[in-house]
Design an enzyme around this catalytic site. Structure first.
Site, PDB file in Angstrom:
ATOM      1  N   ASP A  51       0.887  -1.293  -0.043  1.00 28.92           N
ATOM      2  CA  ASP A  51       0.009   0.037  -0.060  1.00 28.92           C
ATOM      3  C   ASP A  51       0.908   1.200   0.104  1.00 28.92           C
ATOM      4  OD1 ASP A  51      -1.797   2.239   0.457  1.00 28.92           O
ATOM      5  OD2 ASP A  51      -2.496   1.437   2.395  1.00 28.92           O
ATOM      6  N   GLU A 130      31.047  10.947   5.978  1.00 26.49           N
ATOM      7  CA  GLU A 130      31.594  11.045   7.405  1.00 26.49           C
ATOM      8  C   GLU A 130      30.419  11.244   8.354  1.00 26.49           C
ATOM      9  OE1 GLU A 130      35.018  13.455   7.882  1.00 26.49           O
ATOM     10  OE2 GLU A 130      35.956  12.854   6.184  1.00 26.49           O
ATOM     11  N   GLU A 132      28.635  11.603  11.350  1.00 29.71           N
ATOM     12  CA  GLU A 132      28.666  11.780  13.063  1.00 29.71           C
ATOM     13  C   GLU A 132      27.441  11.427  13.499  1.00 29.71           C
ATOM     14  OE1 GLU A 132      31.910  15.329  12.941  1.00 29.71           O
ATOM     15  OE2 GLU A 132      29.817  15.544  13.248  1.00 29.71           O
ATOM     16  N   GLU A 212      33.939  11.711  18.929  1.00 33.26           N
ATOM     17  CA  GLU A 212      33.855  13.332  18.108  1.00 33.26           C
ATOM     18  C   GLU A 212      33.924  14.499  19.243  1.00 33.26           C
ATOM     19  OE1 GLU A 212      34.063  15.453  15.999  1.00 33.26           O
ATOM     20  OE2 GLU A 212      34.551  14.057  14.272  1.00 33.26           O
ATOM     21  N   GLU A 220      32.162   9.307  15.529  1.00 36.71           N
ATOM     22  CA  GLU A 220      32.130   8.994  14.064  1.00 36.71           C
ATOM     23  C   GLU A 220      32.798   7.637  13.655  1.00 36.71           C
ATOM     24  OE1 GLU A 220      33.548  12.456  11.907  1.00 36.71           O
ATOM     25  OE2 GLU A 220      34.770  11.167  10.563  1.00 36.71           O
ATOM     26  N   HIS A 269      30.323  15.100   6.561  1.00 38.07           N
ATOM     27  CA  HIS A 269      31.136  15.641   5.444  1.00 38.07           C
ATOM     28  C   HIS A 269      31.094  14.664   4.276  1.00 38.07           C
ATOM     29  CE1 HIS A 269      33.402  17.614   9.231  1.00 38.07           C
ATOM     30  NE2 HIS A 269      32.314  18.049   8.850  1.00 38.07           N
ATOM     31  N   ARG A 339      38.998  24.245   7.660  1.00 38.96           N
ATOM     32  CA  ARG A 339      37.704  23.293   7.752  1.00 38.96           C
ATOM     33  C   ARG A 339      36.672  24.189   7.804  1.00 38.96           C
ATOM     34  NH1 ARG A 339      39.056  17.809   9.225  1.00 38.96           N
ATOM     35  NH2 ARG A 339      41.204  17.467   8.741  1.00 38.96           N
ATOM     36  N   GLU A 358      35.457  17.373  -0.708  1.00 37.28           N
ATOM     37  CA  GLU A 358      34.737  17.225   0.429  1.00 37.28           C
ATOM     38  C   GLU A 358      33.937  18.411   0.772  1.00 37.28           C
ATOM     39  OE1 GLU A 358      35.570  16.901   5.298  1.00 37.28           O
ATOM     40  OE2 GLU A 358      37.549  17.251   4.039  1.00 37.28           O
ATOM     41  N   ARG A 360      31.398  19.810   3.044  1.00 40.29           N
ATOM     42  CA  ARG A 360      31.458  19.762   4.544  1.00 40.29           C
ATOM     43  C   ARG A 360      30.125  20.378   5.144  1.00 40.29           C
ATOM     44  NH1 ARG A 360      35.925  18.856   7.113  1.00 40.29           N
ATOM     45  NH2 ARG A 360      35.447  20.083   8.927  1.00 40.29           N
TER      46      ARG A 360
END
Length: 470
Positions: A51, A130, A132, A212, A220, A269, A339, A358, A360
């Site tokens: 359904d 990555e 977390e 972390e 993580e 990330h 970062r 990457e 982030r």
């Protein structure tokens, strides 16, 4: 794996049941089980009926019949059920036309893969998230017409340093100091290891696990990169395994982006690279050892980031993490080592094979099928249209003078803003019919009606603190 090989696998493992799993539109796994005798080779073409009107964001009641069609390549034995159970991830199809369902997130990921191949840029996009998460001991919450609250508890919580625990042995990570002291400060090494070993037993490659930054069990676990669709499947197994390992050890796991006030939020990330055969598209002689195509790809992500956030940061809670001036990468800039930029070019290795982008900004509340597909579409658009990302930002963003900081655009400040950006910027997603207009419209409508409006209409507990005596 062929259907016959799946049946042989089920027999070898003594499977009694088959668990058929699929992703609903917002991003939770759904399932139902049938006896193993109901599964034969024809099931991988004929599918099983269910359904569709009872699944969030899907069919109306007058057109509710849908099919789940098992994907033989996804066969695994479930590690948690008492009865030996074969698990298959399924695609969704219309029972009349047999066409793949436009709102099936897995179908969208398949189309993103196909569009990459048709573009001629490459034949595979590798994704490495990555993700977390938090491990808590207790969570209570309520939201009603006349009251609302939440309360979190953790043996690791720094707020419990003075609690009578008969005895309290201390060793509780201070706020923002959880990255990453050894036990006894880190109390979840063994639990995370159990999660890793369970993932590996399912054939999911893991690169690392660690505590972390935040207090109260933030953690993580990093999976090794895989092709887009495979990684989206693995992200669902990842969440399933972590929640169930925690549950059987009397803990609870959440991927909510910002459960704790005044401590780090939970991000995801996301690394992406494109390969053509054995050639990495993003390796070259430009900034940080990347190619011109990689720079254009970054331009695509930065240019479309506000709209991307509708899929990569799809909850109202996501924007409690994405606040300028704090830990989250909200600045729409790129850098090799900074970062605090939305896009980073990791410098752990100089090997051309390691060159990747990457992104982030995303968080793990997302639907991986949709988020990874949207990121790939932004990357392709950037390369096709040669979108210049500008100069890299290698300065300390948090200490920039206000006049310089004002020139750096920022990620959306709310889910409302992200959805408005998606309304205005969606052509890149619709290329190759990857995201249909129907799917985008339903996403916007669902998020607005069921999440944004529900949160807007409710008084916040902190408003009583601020305004009750007004």
């Amino acid at each position: 794996m062929t259907p016959k090989e799946v049946l042989d696998m089920a027999k070898e493992n003594g499977a009694k049941l088959v668990d058929l799993r699929f992703m609903d539109f917002p991003g939770l796994w759904q399932h139902f089980s049938v006896p193993i005798g109901e599964l034969d080779e024809s099931s991988f073409e004929d599918g099983f009926g269910f359904d569709g009107s009872s699944i969030r964001g899907w069919q109306p009641i007058h057109a509710s019949d849908m099919l789940v069609i098992p994907d033989a390549d996804t066969a695994k034995m479930d590690p948690f059920y008492v009865a030996p159970t074969l698990t298959l991830i399924c695609d969704i199809a219309d029972p009349v036309t047999r066409e793949p369902y436009t709102r099936d997130p897995r179908n969208i990921a398949r189309k993103a893969d196909a569009y990459l191949k048709s573009s001629g840029l490459g034949d595979v996009a590798y994704i490495g998230p990555e993700a977390e998460f938090f491990i808590f001991d207790d969570i209570r919450f309520e939201s009603s017409r006349f009251g609302a609250f939440y309360e979190i508890d953790s043996i690791e919580g720094s707020w419990n340093s003075g609690r009578d625990e008969g005895p309290n042995l201390g060793y509780k990570p201070r706020h923002k100091e959880g990255y990453f002291p050894v036990p006894p400060m880190d109390k979840f090494q063994d639990l995370r290891s159990e999660m890793v070993l369970t993932l590996e037993a399912l054939g999911i490659d893991v690169e690392a696990q660690h505590h972390e930054v935040a207090t109260a069990g933030q953690a993580e676990i990093d999976m090794r990169f895989k092709p887009l669709l495979q990684m989206a499947d693995q992200l669902m197994w990842f969440k399933y395994v972590l929640k169930n390992v925690a549950y059987r050890n009397n803990h609870t796991v959440t991927f909510m982006p910002k459960p704790l006030f005044e401590d780090n939020g939970t991000g995801m990330h996301t690394h992406i690279s494109i390969w053509n055969g054995d050639q990495p598209l993003f390796a070259g002689d430009k900034y940080a050892g990347v190619s011109q195509e990689a720079l254009y790809a970054i331009g695509g992500i930065l240019n479309h980031c506000k709209a991307l956030c509708a899929f990569t940061n799809p909850t109202t809670n996501s924007y409690k993490r994405l606040v300028p001036g704090f830990e989250a990468p909200v600045n729409l800039a790129y850098s090799s080592r900074n970062r605090s930029a939305a896009v980073r070019l990791p410098m752990y290795s100089t090997s051309p094979k390691a060159k990747r982008i990457e992104f982030r900004t995303p968080d793990p509340s997302c639907n991986g099928y949709l988020a990874f597909s949207a990121i790939l579409m932004a990357v392709i658009d950037g390369i096709q249209n040669k979108i210049d990302p500008g100069d890299p930002l290698d300065k300390d963003i948090y200490n920039l003078p206000p006049e310089e900081l004002a020139e750096i655009p920022s990620a959306p400040g709310s889910l409302d803003e992200a959805l408005e950006a998606l309304k205005a910027d969606q052509e890149f997603l619709r290329k190759g019919d990857v995201f249909t207009q129907d799917a985008i419209d339903m996403w916007i409508d669902y998020k607005t009606e069921n999440e944004i409006n529900d949160v807007k209409l409710r008084p916040h507990p902190h408003e009583f603190y601020l305004y009750y005596d007004i």
